[in-house]
Write a protein that holds these residues in place. Sequence first.
Motif, PDB file in Angstrom:
ATOM      1  N   ASP A  86      -8.283 -31.780 -28.661  1.00 34.87           N
ATOM      2  CA  ASP A  86      -7.494 -31.265 -29.780  1.00 34.87           C
ATOM      3  C   ASP A  86      -7.972 -29.874 -30.166  1.00 34.87           C
ATOM      4  O   ASP A  86      -9.141 -29.533 -29.993  1.00 34.87           O
ATOM      5  CB  ASP A  86      -7.630 -32.175 -31.014  1.00 34.87           C
ATOM      6  N   SER A  87      -7.054 -29.078 -30.719  1.00 37.29           N
ATOM      7  CA  SER A  87      -7.443 -27.764 -31.211  1.00 37.29           C
ATOM      8  C   SER A  87      -6.477 -27.316 -32.303  1.00 37.29           C
ATOM      9  O   SER A  87      -5.352 -27.802 -32.401  1.00 37.29           O
ATOM     10  CB  SER A  87      -7.469 -26.738 -30.076  1.00 37.29           C
ATOM     11  N   VAL A  88      -6.959 -26.396 -33.116  1.00 39.82           N
ATOM     12  CA  VAL A  88      -6.181 -25.831 -34.216  1.00 39.82           C
ATOM     13  C   VAL A  88      -6.181 -24.312 -34.054  1.00 39.82           C
ATOM     14  O   VAL A  88      -7.248 -23.702 -33.973  1.00 39.82           O
ATOM     15  CB  VAL A  88      -6.801 -26.201 -35.587  1.00 39.82           C
ATOM     16  N   ARG A  89      -4.989 -23.749 -34.008  1.00 41.11           N
ATOM     17  CA  ARG A  89      -4.901 -22.291 -33.955  1.00 41.11           C
ATOM     18  C   ARG A  89      -4.870 -21.773 -35.382  1.00 41.11           C
ATOM     19  O   ARG A  89      -4.240 -22.340 -36.262  1.00 41.11           O
ATOM     20  CB  ARG A  89      -3.659 -21.840 -33.200  1.00 41.11           C
ATOM     21  N   GLY A  90      -5.597 -20.690 -35.621  1.00 36.93           N
ATOM     22  CA  GLY A  90      -5.657 -20.112 -36.956  1.00 36.93           C
ATOM     23  C   GLY A  90      -5.985 -18.638 -36.891  1.00 36.93           C
ATOM     24  O   GLY A  90      -5.718 -17.976 -35.891  1.00 36.93           O
ATOM     25  N   GLU A 150       0.901 -34.097 -36.582  1.00 36.95           N
ATOM     26  CA  GLU A 150       0.371 -32.740 -36.729  1.00 36.95           C
ATOM     27  C   GLU A 150       1.155 -31.985 -37.800  1.00 36.95           C
ATOM     28  O   GLU A 150       2.375 -32.099 -37.898  1.00 36.95           O
ATOM     29  CB  GLU A 150       0.497 -32.018 -35.381  1.00 36.95           C
ATOM     30  N   ILE A 190      -7.695 -29.972 -42.057  1.00 36.29           N
ATOM     31  CA  ILE A 190      -8.338 -29.893 -40.742  1.00 36.29           C
ATOM     32  C   ILE A 190      -9.471 -30.914 -40.729  1.00 36.29           C
ATOM     33  O   ILE A 190     -10.276 -30.963 -41.662  1.00 36.29           O
ATOM     34  CB  ILE A 190      -8.887 -28.479 -40.471  1.00 36.29           C
ATOM     35  N   HIS A 221     -10.882 -30.197 -33.203  1.00 35.47           N
ATOM     36  CA  HIS A 221     -10.373 -30.438 -34.551  1.00 35.47           C
ATOM     37  C   HIS A 221      -8.856 -30.563 -34.464  1.00 35.47           C
ATOM     38  O   HIS A 221      -8.238 -30.067 -33.524  1.00 35.47           O
ATOM     39  CB  HIS A 221     -10.734 -29.291 -35.502  1.00 35.47           C
ATOM     40  N   CYS A 222      -8.266 -31.228 -35.452  1.00 36.37           N
ATOM     41  CA  CYS A 222      -6.813 -31.305 -35.543  1.00 36.37           C
ATOM     42  C   CYS A 222      -6.391 -31.058 -36.988  1.00 36.37           C
ATOM     43  O   CYS A 222      -7.214 -31.111 -37.905  1.00 36.37           O
ATOM     44  CB  CYS A 222      -6.281 -32.627 -35.009  1.00 36.37           C
ATOM     45  N   ARG A 223      -5.096 -30.799 -37.154  1.00 36.09           N
ATOM     46  CA  ARG A 223      -4.567 -30.440 -38.472  1.00 36.09           C
ATOM     47  C   ARG A 223      -3.439 -31.411 -38.808  1.00 36.09           C
ATOM     48  O   ARG A 223      -2.465 -31.515 -38.070  1.00 36.09           O
ATOM     49  CB  ARG A 223      -4.058 -28.996 -38.395  1.00 36.09           C
ATOM     50  N   HIS A 224      -3.598 -32.127 -39.937  1.00 38.25           N
ATOM     51  CA  HIS A 224      -2.591 -33.085 -40.399  1.00 38.25           C
ATOM     52  C   HIS A 224      -2.027 -32.631 -41.730  1.00 38.25           C
ATOM     53  O   HIS A 224      -2.692 -31.925 -42.494  1.00 38.25           O
ATOM     54  CB  HIS A 224      -3.213 -34.473 -40.589  1.00 38.25           C
TER      55      HIS A 224
END
Length: 186
Positions: free
Chosen positions: A54-58, A125, A47, A34-37
């Motif tokens: 791709d990755s999203v830290r949360g 991003e 997301i 996943h990616c975050r824009h």
Amino acid sequence: MAPEVLYRVIYGTKNPTAFQRSLLQTTPAILHSHCRHKVLHCDYPAIIPSQAHDSVRGTYVRGLADRDLFRLDTFEGDQYERRHVKIRLLDVEGDEEGKGNVEGEEVEVQTYIWIAGEDELEKGEWDFGEFMREKKKYWVGARDEYSEVDEAAKANGFDPTGGRGANGDITKELESEEKKALESAV
């Protein structure tokens, strides 16, 4: 979601009581593929599913009650859909680029995935650090400066918080629902 924004959405304040804080447990986590824009003309991210690299830290949040999920669903609105995904908890949290992350247990959770169309997103991003430094104050009511955002929104025809800020339409709706619930309980 920044902890102060989470607290404001769930408890109506960026500074909940010690008891309220104790109800939630948070752990750094990563969502792969996943990616975050940044959403166009807004301060907040979206997301979306993406390439495997791709990755999203949360943050993994435990202890949410049904009423908390209702408030989060209302806050996120119809641009998002709450979906089941698998994340990895971070045993060690690295830097902003993820260097030094040590992944641990895989957990199935729910998160909000953008469904309003990729044409509503900027290409790059979304920058969490920039949000924390420059935008968070508008979302948590930390300053009276939100009046500047209200004025800009009226002048330009858009609200960069999408109604989610301290004085936004969604926030007012949540406060109204809470007031009704309290009045019916008496």
